[in-house]
Scaffold this active site. Structure first.
Site, mmCIF file in Angstrom:
data_model
loop_
_atom_site.group_PDB
_atom_site.id
_atom_site.type_symbol
_atom_site.label_atom_id
_atom_site.label_comp_id
_atom_site.label_asym_id
_atom_site.label_seq_id
_atom_site.Cartn_x
_atom_site.Cartn_y
_atom_site.Cartn_z
ATOM 1 N N CYS B 86 0.833 -1.204 0.000
ATOM 2 C CA CYS B 86 0.000 0.000 0.000
ATOM 3 C C CYS B 86 0.868 1.255 0.000
ATOM 4 C CB CYS B 86 -0.975 -0.056 1.185
ATOM 5 S SG CYS B 86 -2.383 1.046 0.973
ATOM 6 N N HIS B 203 -3.627 -5.655 0.846
ATOM 7 C CA HIS B 203 -2.961 -5.894 2.136
ATOM 8 C C HIS B 203 -2.970 -7.381 2.504
ATOM 9 C CE1 HIS B 203 -2.639 -1.709 3.756
ATOM 10 N NE2 HIS B 203 -3.624 -1.489 2.900
ATOM 11 N N GLU B 205 -1.359 -8.746 4.798
ATOM 12 C CA GLU B 205 -1.277 -8.898 6.269
ATOM 13 C C GLU B 205 -2.662 -8.813 6.912
ATOM 14 O OE1 GLU B 205 -0.734 -6.127 4.741
ATOM 15 O OE2 GLU B 205 -1.221 -4.382 5.985
#
Lengths: 747, 235
Positions: B86, B203, B205
């Site tokens: 990002c 993302h 994560e």
């Protein structure tokens, strides 16, 4: 400045009543100077003093086992959530700024509520918001919606706290005056809470964060001609938010806690320096000496009263143990945050403000604050005529529509029912990797407490149409619905915060709504065991409709906190599989009062609140909680706006499943499908658990109805097809965007 | 393996990244403060999401001038592994470590939701060991995520297998309808030619923890670990 003559007229211009001016003279034993008068005018304003609401707020239940900070004692409520953790949470309004400048108004609202949370030492983990706008056909409403949503998004996304849940509601009563209520939820280790207190003679007082400008000084109150000869037209009444500075303040605050160097800390929100210095001093029973010329300014030629009253954003007041200055300064420097020592703690009760060595104001702290010298009023209230009128509504006067499918589509497309995707996709809902609702949507927002068995459950609720129809019942429903959402998600309600949005309190009929709301809230909170930990009152929310000034719908927004003790019991609203049985828990009544269906389809505005029984509701919720503990249900979703059909649809859509149900011959089909009688939840049960489920319901004497079963994709009611879920979902998903942007971006 | 997660003052996905690397992938992780200029001997540098310095000018525009980024750039030029997510991806493009740029979404709005992406290359760290023939559900959350590069650059990247991911539907079909931000050729993430610097807008994560009900992103971290282990072994 002190050369300005002060008399009762000056006081009136600053919004003080003649008797309040007299009271100030008595307190000081002399005529106040202009700076002092300004101080009293903001501290005794409705916003800071709660003078027209506090006597009723004190009737609310505020005590409870888990309550660590009682309402009014800290910047936000504090609740024990187990595992050594406390949860700080609060909701606040930013209605008036949003009516003028929706983007900055909403952004600074988010900033302010988060500072309340993190100045207590808590790290915010979730935000919620409750938004009310006028008629979406109006260009102004579209402008407000776009601005508010972008403001909340841009501030919160950069600050980095996920939005977990919220409400968006449209009604003409909000045409002029939208409501923007923002809630923040934070976590802190129980021993690390920082209090908003100032004490210890000689301790230095810091101002930290942004520099101070003329923003936010109430333009209306400080009519320019009376204040300065040179122009005061550079006084903007809107504050500007800086989420990056807010982020720095958050991280610095988190590092300040373990140093033990901080005596107390408070956000500078409404009424700026004067508010934080007086509230912190009063709490610690000390005084304070402040040199206003040491306050870092962003504008030249600021008068002392402007420095004191400025509402520039992203500032905090921090009182530090003498001798520990370098420890805290090193942290501010690490985060590149401006700071200045502006004074020190003194003995006694007096706040002394100096400017260029001259004493410009001397006021006793305790006389400024709520619970101290601030005035408290009992306002007159009177039942408005509409209340009895609304009760005369008779359902038989409404013909049952021939085509219920058409009603269903009307509701699915209605902005109060349709997906709020256009809104919430502009918010970062996942930062922090703790939102358990992204992939398992529940009635409440669920925050994972990593490394524990638990999760937090949060919800904001209020159907203001019900509150208008019956303030007491409507507000009980708001509390009950918040609780129902938490229970449906597998949680246990713990406490509430409230944001009370009403019209002009000097109007006895408006005040009657306020009093009714407080009574209803008190009763429901007692029943559900959810004490009130604080919140905010916003009066004077008026809209001009047809040339007439009218109050907005009375809107007591309830923000509820709950706990999911065992994450395995998190329950989603989504149907799991075709073939699962669908049951309705709770009794359905022949009732369409105050429903979205009656209001927007039949355009009947005068009807009482929908059926609600506090005891029945409570028993139903207790039973549902047990069903979830026993793993007997696959999904749970409450019946609320739009009625049973909408509940079923919302449960069906996440996995693109359908449903096949039959209505009840004893109840009119429109009431069965679209009525909003309270105390009901739709659950699904897998075939293997069906007997156990039914046995449990019968044994516990909880009313329930077998509705039908989950299908692969078709929606059928009494053997009539209402279409396929994918088609209905498309309408539901895109309706709001089409209304707001006038186009369908999603092809 | 030792990871260094760079912390800018406006980073807000740093803790999420550290949690996944440390608690879920069980790797050693250190924080690299933006004012420092010591990489502490890490094997992989990760630039997390957020708003590095507030990003009022342009996402990632200022971050590249920070002391730590000077070292990260040097590290990358010497073959060190650098992964940006990002805002981290934006910084890598601003710093010239990855080709192209990230522009405002074509909707002109911030957008956060689950999307699907499919690997386009089998030789990048994040995709080399991913299960074949499937689309991965990974969230996005950005206002400036519309990847852009000129034709020649795109052709070259395609030829070298540098295009890591494209936006798709849940079955892996790529079309304009499922392009959330208007990215050229639906590009969601890319690698440099040396396969040591790589970045993506989605993302991973945020899709690595069982408790959140989606672990598609974990597969990408697993691929990365394996890929880098192999490389280090060879070296």
């Amino acid at each position: 400045m002190s050369s300005i003559q002060v008399n009762v007229e000056t006081a009136r211009e600053l919004g003080l009543l003649p008797e309040e001016f007299e009271k100030i003279k008595q307190i000081l034993g002399r005529v106040p100077n202009y700076t002092e008068l300004s101080i009293y005018s903001v501290m005794w304003s409705e916003h800071a003093s709660y003078k027209n609401s506090i006597s009723w707020l004190k009737t609310l239940p505020r005590k409870g086992e888990a309550i660590l900070a009682e309402a009014g004692t800290e910047n936000a409520g504090l609740v024990d959530v187990g595992d050594g953790l406390a949860c700080a949470f609060k909701i606040e309004s930013h209605n008036h700024p949003c009516a003028v400048e929706p983007y900055q108004g909403a952004a600074t609202g988010v900033g302010g509520i988060n500072r309340d949370i993190f100045t207590m030492g808590a790290r915010p983990v979730a935000q919620l918001n409750s938004l009310r706008f006028g008629d979406l056909k109006l260009d102004r409403t579209k402008w407000l919606v776009k601005g508010v949503v972008k403001g909340i998004g841009n501030y919160g996304n950069a600050f980095g706290i996920p939005v977990l849940a919220g409400e968006v509601f449209f009604d003409d009563s909000y045409n002029t005056n939208p409501l923007v209520n923002a809630m923040s939820v934070g976590l802190v280790e129980k021993g690390n809470v920082i209090s908003a207190i100032s004490k210890g003679k000689g301790n230095p007082v810091y101002i930290v964060g942004s520099s101070t400008g003329k923003d936010g000084i109430h333009g209306a109150t400080f009519a320019s001609a009376n204040i300065t000869e040179d122009s005061a037209d550079d006084i903007p009444s809107i504050q500007v938010g800086d989420p990056f500075m807010e982020k720095l303040l958050l991280e610095a605050t988190q590092e300040l806690i373990p140093t033990g160097a901080v005596v107390g800390m408070q956000d500078m929100g409404a009424a700026g320096i004067i508010c934080s210095t007086s509230e912190m001093s009063e709490k610690g029973a000390h005084g304070m000496r402040v040199d206003l010329d040491k306050v870092p300014l962003r504008q030249k030629n600021m008068e002392p009263f402007e420095i004191l009253l400025s509402e520039s954003q992203e500032r905090m007041l921090v009182v530090v143990h003498k001798g520990r200055e370098r420890d805290v300064e090193a942290i501010f420097e690490k985060w590149d945050i401006n700071y200045a020592i502006i004074g020190e703690v003194t003995e006694g009760d007096n706040l002394e403000f100096f400017y260029h060595g001259e004493l410009v104001a001397l006021v006793p702290a305790s006389t400024l604050v709520l619970g101290g010298g601030a005035p408290v009023y009992q306002r007159e209230y009177r039942e408005p005529a509409y209340y009895q009128e609304y009760k005369k509504f008779d359902m038989n006067s409404i013909a049952e529509p021939q085509d219920l499918r058409e009603v269903a589509v009307h509701l699915i497309k209605h902005p109060n029912i349709a997906s709020k995707r256009w809104v919430y996709e502009q918010y970062d809902t996942m930062v922090g990797t703790a939102n358990m609702g992204t992939n398992f949507p529940s009635d409440a927002g669920i925050i994972n407490l990593k490394g524990t068995d638990r999760a937090l459950a949060v919800s904001v609720d209020c159907n203001p149409r019900y509150v208008k129809a019956d303030p007491e019942v409507g507000t009980m429903i708001a509390v009950a619905e918040a609780s129902r959402n938490i229970v449906c998600s597998g949680g246990k309600p713990l406490a509430i915060t409230n944001c009370l949005n009403f019209g002009n309190p000097y109007n006895p009929e408006v005040y009657w709504q306020f009093v009714g709301a407080i009574k209803g809230m008190g009763r429901a909170c007692e029943k559900f065991g959810t004490p009130v930990t604080g919140g905010n009152v916003s009066f004077y929310n008026q809209s001009t409709i047809g040339g007439k000034d009218e109050a907005v719908f009375p809107t007591p927004t309830i923000g509820m906190l709950g706990i999911v003790d065992n994450k395995n019991h998190q329950t989603t609203l989504a149907f799991k599989d075709k073939g699962h049985m669908i049951f309705l828990i709770g009794k359905t009544y022949n009732d369409i009062a105050s429903s979205e269906y009656l209001y927007s389809y039949h355009k009947v505005k005068a009807s009482p609140a929908p059926f609600f029984d506090l005891e029945e509701e409570y028993r139903m919720q207790q039973a549902l909680a047990t069903l979830i503990q026993l793993n007997l249900v696959q999904s749970a979703h409450d019946v609320s706006d739009g009625g049973l059909f909408i509940t079923l649809l919302e449960s069906a859509m996440p996995r693109n499943l359908g449903f096949d149900i039959t209505t009840d011959a004893e109840i009119r089909s429109d009431a069965f499908l679209f009525g909003e009688s309270q105390g009901r939840v739709v659950v699904t049960v897998s075939p293997s658990r069906e007997t156990q489920f039914i046995d449990f319901m019968v044994e516990n004497e909880i009313p329930f109805t077998t509705l039908g079963h989950v299908t692969k994709s078709e929606v059928r009611v009494d053997d009539v097809s209402f279409g396929f879920i994918s088609d209905l979902k498309k309408v539901y998903d895109n309706a709001l965007e089409e209304l707001i942007t006038g186009s369908n971006m999603c092809k | 393996m030792k990871f260094g997660v760079v912390v800018f003052p406006g980073s807000n996905c740093d803790k999420d990244m550290i949690y996944v690397l440390r608690n879920i992938m069980e790797q050693e992780v250190v924080e690299l403060w933006h004012k420092d200029s010591d990489l502490q001997g890490v094997d992989v540098v990760v630039l997390p999401g957020g708003f590095s310095y507030g990003d009022y000018l342009r996402s990632g525009a200022l971050a590249r001038f920070s002391p730590i980024m000077e070292k990260v750039i040097e590290f990358a030029h010497n073959g060190g592994f650098v992964f940006g997510v990002c805002n981290g991806f934006q910084i890598l493009c601003e710093a010239g470590l990855l080709p192209g740029a990230l522009l405002h979404n074509n909707s002109q709005k911030f957008i956060c939701k689950n999307v699907h992406i499919v690997p386009d290359s089998k030789i990048t760290p994040l995709t080399a060991y991913l299960p074949r023939e499937m689309a991965f559900k990974i969230p996005i959350a950005h206002g400036e995520g519309r990847y852009y590069a000129d034709k020649d650059t795109l052709a070259e990247m395609r030829m070298n297998g540098q295009i890591m991911f494209r936006y798709s539907d849940e079955d892996g079909n790529i079309s304009e309808q499922v392009n959330p931000n208007g990215a050229v050729e639906n590009i969601a993430g890319i690698s440099n030619r040396g396969m040591n610097v790589f970045g993506m807008m989605p993302h991973p994560e945020r899709a690595a923890d069982d408790e959140l009900g989606n672990t598609d992103g974990r597969l990408m971290f697993e691929s990365m670990l394996k890929f880098i282990c192999e490389r280090i072994k060879v070296a």
